[in-house]
Design a protein around this motif. Sequence first.
Motif, PDB file in Angstrom:
ATOM      1  N   ARG A 244       0.841  -1.212   0.000  1.00 43.37           N
ATOM      2  CA  ARG A 244       0.000   0.000   0.000  1.00 43.37           C
ATOM      3  C   ARG A 244       0.871   1.255   0.000  1.00 43.37           C
ATOM      4  O   ARG A 244       0.600   2.224  -0.720  1.00 43.37           O
ATOM      5  CB  ARG A 244      -0.941  -0.022   1.198  1.00 43.37           C
ATOM      6  CG  ARG A 244      -2.107  -0.992   1.011  1.00 43.37           C
ATOM      7  CD  ARG A 244      -3.015  -1.028   2.208  1.00 43.37           C
ATOM      8  NE  ARG A 244      -4.149  -1.932   1.956  1.00 43.37           N
ATOM      9  CZ  ARG A 244      -4.807  -2.582   2.898  1.00 43.37           C
ATOM     10  NH1 ARG A 244      -4.472  -2.425   4.171  1.00 43.37           N
ATOM     11  NH2 ARG A 244      -5.817  -3.365   2.580  1.00 43.37           N
ATOM     12  N   ILE A 245       1.914   1.246   0.807  1.00 43.26           N
ATOM     13  CA  ILE A 245       2.837   2.385   0.839  1.00 43.26           C
ATOM     14  C   ILE A 245       3.538   2.526  -0.506  1.00 43.26           C
ATOM     15  O   ILE A 245       3.643   3.634  -1.064  1.00 43.26           O
ATOM     16  CB  ILE A 245       3.866   2.201   1.975  1.00 43.26           C
ATOM     17  CG1 ILE A 245       3.180   2.245   3.334  1.00 43.26           C
ATOM     18  CG2 ILE A 245       4.958   3.270   1.885  1.00 43.26           C
ATOM     19  CD1 ILE A 245       4.069   1.832   4.494  1.00 43.26           C
ATOM     20  N   PHE A 246       3.996   1.405  -1.049  1.00 38.89           N
ATOM     21  CA  PHE A 246       4.725   1.430  -2.319  1.00 38.89           C
ATOM     22  C   PHE A 246       3.820   1.894  -3.458  1.00 38.89           C
ATOM     23  O   PHE A 246       4.242   2.668  -4.326  1.00 38.89           O
ATOM     24  CB  PHE A 246       5.278   0.033  -2.619  1.00 38.89           C
ATOM     25  CG  PHE A 246       6.160  -0.014  -3.838  1.00 38.89           C
ATOM     26  CD1 PHE A 246       7.327   0.737  -3.892  1.00 38.89           C
ATOM     27  CD2 PHE A 246       5.829  -0.809  -4.918  1.00 38.89           C
ATOM     28  CE1 PHE A 246       8.153   0.695  -5.011  1.00 38.89           C
ATOM     29  CE2 PHE A 246       6.637  -0.860  -6.035  1.00 38.89           C
ATOM     30  CZ  PHE A 246       7.813  -0.103  -6.086  1.00 38.89           C
ATOM     31  N   SER A 247       2.553   1.441  -3.452  1.00 44.54           N
ATOM     32  CA  SER A 247       1.632   1.835  -4.531  1.00 44.54           C
ATOM     33  C   SER A 247       1.364   3.334  -4.502  1.00 44.54           C
ATOM     34  O   SER A 247       1.216   3.977  -5.543  1.00 44.54           O
ATOM     35  CB  SER A 247       0.311   1.054  -4.418  1.00 44.54           C
ATOM     36  OG  SER A 247      -0.429   1.440  -3.276  1.00 44.54           O
ATOM     37  N   LYS A 248       1.304   3.909  -3.303  1.00 48.56           N
ATOM     38  CA  LYS A 248       1.115   5.356  -3.190  1.00 48.56           C
ATOM     39  C   LYS A 248       2.337   6.098  -3.729  1.00 48.56           C
ATOM     40  O   LYS A 248       2.210   7.150  -4.381  1.00 48.56           O
ATOM     41  CB  LYS A 248       0.853   5.737  -1.738  1.00 48.56           C
ATOM     42  CG  LYS A 248      -0.511   5.301  -1.229  1.00 48.56           C
ATOM     43  CD  LYS A 248      -0.700   5.666   0.244  1.00 48.56           C
ATOM     44  CE  LYS A 248      -2.068   5.200   0.740  1.00 48.56           C
ATOM     45  NZ  LYS A 248      -2.255   5.516   2.187  1.00 48.56           N
ATOM     46  N   ALA A 249       3.523   5.542  -3.477  1.00 49.71           N
ATOM     47  CA  ALA A 249       4.749   6.152  -3.992  1.00 49.71           C
ATOM     48  C   ALA A 249       4.793   6.078  -5.512  1.00 49.71           C
ATOM     49  O   ALA A 249       5.188   7.036  -6.187  1.00 49.71           O
ATOM     50  CB  ALA A 249       5.973   5.453  -3.387  1.00 49.71           C
TER      51      ALA A 249
END
Length: 261
Positions: A244-249
């Motif tokens: 989820r964090i990576f997808s936002k990045a």
Amino acid sequence: MKIFTMCMECQKELGHPSFEPIIADYYEEALAFIECTKGHKSAILLQSQKFEVLLESAANALIEGYTLEAASSLSSAYERFFEFAINVFCKKHDISKETLEETYKQVSKQSERQIGGFLFLHLLVFGNSYTLNKQIPERRNRVIHQGYIPTPDEVIKLGELIYQEILSISNLIKSNLASEMQQVISDTVQARNEKIPANMCRATSSGTMFFSLVREENKGNFQEALASYKEAREKLFGSVPYLRIFSKAVALYTNLRSPKQ
């Protein structure tokens, strides 16, 4: 039941995965309908056979400590496996889908007759008799008909017996009736595909992780399969917060690179 997936529409737009993790529910039809944060709606179609789904359901229940539910799912998986095998055997003899369905209706609620059908078709196809493990119905009946609540060890013992039966017969089918098996899988996929709205984006998933016909080789016994599945499940669901964090990045980086309107 749950499946881990990502949005195919986002991948088409971006040219690479969005990495947004989506955990979707699916039920009898083995179809999961998903919606990503961009509002894309699509369908994920599992190609797993019913018995494969039920085996994984049993594994999930056992991991969570629900032994009665695990034993019940194992018993159902055992019965549905014979239905699958009957389908494959009938493909070998060019029995039409309509004729098979009409015949199967007459035994669909009687597991003993279904198993009897399997035994005679096995004899017809392979030319030799198949001996069922007599311990399985004894253990199954105690749970299903007497309401016995088994311990985890008792479920594992039942699971081992059922797993070995399914593994040995499925390996026999894969070695001798691979084409017919693939036709049955394709028929399943087609039937599920017809239940998806015509204008909806769709993707096919190989489906279950615990046991899979499309896998080159499954684990040799129930406990190995359970341990492997538990580890894979923990890694998969444990990765969700990081994805989820990576997808936002990824989304932020994509937006920064996009031409200004």
